[in-house]
Design a protein around this motif. Structure first.
Motif, PDB file in Angstrom:
ATOM      1  N   VAL A  79       0.932  -0.955  -0.193  1.00 22.65           N
ATOM      2  CA  VAL A  79       0.092  -0.378  -0.179  1.00 22.65           C
ATOM      3  C   VAL A  79       0.541   1.422   0.008  1.00 22.65           C
ATOM      4  O   VAL A  79       1.568   1.572   1.173  1.00 22.65           O
ATOM      5  CB  VAL A  79      -0.908   0.069   1.755  1.00 22.65           C
ATOM      6  CG1 VAL A  79      -2.232   1.325   1.255  1.00 22.65           C
ATOM      7  CG2 VAL A  79      -1.972  -1.351   1.255  1.00 22.65           C
ATOM      8  N   ILE A  80       0.278   2.299  -0.995  1.00 20.12           N
ATOM      9  CA  ILE A  80       1.579   2.658  -1.182  1.00 20.12           C
ATOM     10  C   ILE A  80       0.968   4.242  -1.072  1.00 20.12           C
ATOM     11  O   ILE A  80       0.124   4.801  -1.795  1.00 20.12           O
ATOM     12  CB  ILE A  80       1.950   3.201  -2.702  1.00 20.12           C
ATOM     13  CG1 ILE A  80       2.852   2.084  -2.662  1.00 20.12           C
ATOM     14  CG2 ILE A  80       3.230   4.855  -2.662  1.00 20.12           C
ATOM     15  CD1 ILE A  80       3.300   1.897  -4.201  1.00 20.12           C
ATOM     16  N   GLU A  81       0.951   5.206   0.392  1.00 20.18           N
ATOM     17  CA  GLU A  81      -0.503   5.834   0.399  1.00 20.18           C
ATOM     18  C   GLU A  81       0.368   7.029   1.633  1.00 20.18           C
ATOM     19  O   GLU A  81       0.972   6.434   2.719  1.00 20.18           O
ATOM     20  CB  GLU A  81      -1.650   5.441   1.295  1.00 20.18           C
ATOM     21  CG  GLU A  81      -2.355   6.521   1.470  1.00 20.18           C
ATOM     22  CD  GLU A  81      -2.472   7.392   0.360  1.00 20.18           C
ATOM     23  OE1 GLU A  81      -2.543   8.932   0.672  1.00 20.18           O
ATOM     24  OE2 GLU A  81      -3.632   7.393  -0.615  1.00 20.18           O
ATOM     25  N   ASP A  82       0.215   8.559   1.408  1.00 18.80           N
ATOM     26  CA  ASP A  82       1.163   9.488   2.315  1.00 18.80           C
ATOM     27  C   ASP A  82      -0.594   9.524   3.438  1.00 18.80           C
ATOM     28  O   ASP A  82       0.829  10.370   4.372  1.00 18.80           O
ATOM     29  CB  ASP A  82       1.894  10.442   0.895  1.00 18.80           C
ATOM     30  CG  ASP A  82       0.316  11.588   0.540  1.00 18.80           C
ATOM     31  OD1 ASP A  82      -0.405  10.235   0.041  1.00 18.80           O
ATOM     32  OD2 ASP A  82       0.818  12.689   0.558  1.00 18.80           O
ATOM     33  N   GLU A  83      -0.863   9.883   3.267  1.00 21.26           N
ATOM     34  CA  GLU A  83      -2.171  10.090   3.934  1.00 21.26           C
ATOM     35  C   GLU A  83      -1.802   8.580   4.887  1.00 21.26           C
ATOM     36  O   GLU A  83      -3.128   8.113   4.927  1.00 21.26           O
ATOM     37  CB  GLU A  83      -3.121  10.410   3.628  1.00 21.26           C
ATOM     38  CG  GLU A  83      -4.353  10.983   2.525  1.00 21.26           C
ATOM     39  CD  GLU A  83      -4.953  11.187   1.453  1.00 21.26           C
ATOM     40  OE1 GLU A  83      -6.338  11.166   2.653  1.00 21.26           O
ATOM     41  OE2 GLU A  83      -5.070  11.797   1.467  1.00 21.26           O
ATOM     42  N   LEU A  84      -1.647   9.310   6.353  1.00 27.17           N
ATOM     43  CA  LEU A  84      -1.401   7.727   7.294  1.00 27.17           C
ATOM     44  C   LEU A  84      -2.720   7.508   7.289  1.00 27.17           C
ATOM     45  O   LEU A  84      -2.839   6.228   7.538  1.00 27.17           O
ATOM     46  CB  LEU A  84      -0.474   8.611   8.391  1.00 27.17           C
ATOM     47  CG  LEU A  84       1.277   9.012   7.430  1.00 27.17           C
ATOM     48  CD1 LEU A  84       1.657   8.813   8.894  1.00 27.17           C
ATOM     49  CD2 LEU A  84       1.443   7.804   6.785  1.00 27.17           C
ATOM     50  N   ASP A  85      -3.711   7.991   8.005  1.00 26.62           N
ATOM     51  CA  ASP A  85      -5.226   7.624   8.569  1.00 26.62           C
ATOM     52  C   ASP A  85      -5.642   6.958   7.812  1.00 26.62           C
ATOM     53  O   ASP A  85      -6.262   6.116   8.039  1.00 26.62           O
ATOM     54  CB  ASP A  85      -6.233   9.130   8.187  1.00 26.62           C
ATOM     55  CG  ASP A  85      -5.480   9.612   9.791  1.00 26.62           C
ATOM     56  OD1 ASP A  85      -4.954   9.041  10.470  1.00 26.62           O
ATOM     57  OD2 ASP A  85      -6.305  10.703  10.418  1.00 26.62           O
ATOM     58  N   LEU A  86      -5.717   7.361   5.865  1.00 21.88           N
ATOM     59  CA  LEU A  86      -6.455   6.496   5.118  1.00 21.88           C
ATOM     60  C   LEU A  86      -5.227   4.869   5.017  1.00 21.88           C
ATOM     61  O   LEU A  86      -5.431   3.789   4.882  1.00 21.88           O
ATOM     62  CB  LEU A  86      -5.748   6.866   3.800  1.00 21.88           C
ATOM     63  CG  LEU A  86      -6.982   6.225   2.480  1.00 21.88           C
ATOM     64  CD1 LEU A  86      -8.278   5.782   2.851  1.00 21.88           C
ATOM     65  CD2 LEU A  86      -6.377   7.076   1.087  1.00 21.88           C
TER      66      LEU A  86
END
Length: 227
Positions: free
Chosen positions: A5-12
């Motif tokens: 999972v490559i995602e910079d919004e840590l909550d998401l």
């Protein structure tokens, strides 16, 4: 089955990780371009979920291009707040399998991941049969001679990994990296625990009347094979 999972919004990122982990997937994460780039070159994943906008010197589209240059067989799902048709077409054109616009339901993401894995890994099948063994992907079940095997999560993942790589020699390092991923750094230096998982899986298969397909290749690793 291992996902990135490559995602910079840590909550998401955390929500996706928790949801997919609860469904039995092994999850690795990256929050910026350099970390993601390193992981896609070092490891293999069944599916990669990637945001288009990332911190660092690159984007999700750049990562997809690099995956295609590597000739990766990973499924790719873009998740992005961008809802323009041009962005969707560009992402799909360079090699993504699917595109989800934020916000989305995590159950929908999970369903799309499973669909891509079935198409790519098991030729679109929900069930995969290898002689007396039947793997049911949707329910994460293994059936031998009509009887369900009671397997731990790691034993199921190990059996699926063996069957999807039948007749291929798999080193202990390959097995550990596929099943444990980032968790390996927190475990003992010895890889003896791999033998324990394989021994337990082999015993459960044989106890259900299955032929012993797990072959030891001395000094190298293991092979799931008839011969």
């Amino acid at each position: 089955m291992k996902l990135l999972v490559i995602e910079d919004e840590l909550d998401l990122q955390e929500s996706i990780e928790l949801t997919l982990s609860a469904e039995g997937f092994s999850i690795e994460t990256a929050s910026d371009f350099p970390t993601a780039e390193e992981k896609i070159f070092l490891y293999d994943y069944e599916c990669i979920i990637v945001d288009l906008t990332l911190p660092g010197n690159g984007s999700g589209l750049d990562l997809i291009k690099k995956l295609k240059e590597k000739e990766s067989n990973s499924g790719i799902i873009i998740i992005s707040a961008r809802d323009s048709l041009d962005d969707k077409l560009k992402g799909l054109d360079i090699g993504a399998d699917d595109y989800l616009t934020k916000p989305f339901h995590l159950s929908e993401l999970s369903a799309r991941i499973k669909s891509i894995i079935r198409r790519r890994g098991l030729m679109g099948l929900n069930e995969y049969v290898f002689h007396e063994i039947t793997i049911i992907l949707e329910g994460r079940k293994a059936i031998v001679n009509g009887n369900e095997l009671v397997l731990t999560k790691k034993e199921y993942d190990l059996l699926l990994y063996f069957i999807m790589n039948k007749n291929r020699i798999l080193s202990k390092e390959m097995i550990v990296e596929h099943l444990w991923g980032d968790e390996v750094s927190t475990m003992a230096d010895s890889l003896d625990f791999v033998y324990t998982h394989i021994k337990n899986l082999r015993k459960k298969l044989i106890d259900k009347g299955c032929k012993d397909y797990v072959k030891t290749v001395y000094g190298i690793g293991y092979k799931f094979s008839e011969a």
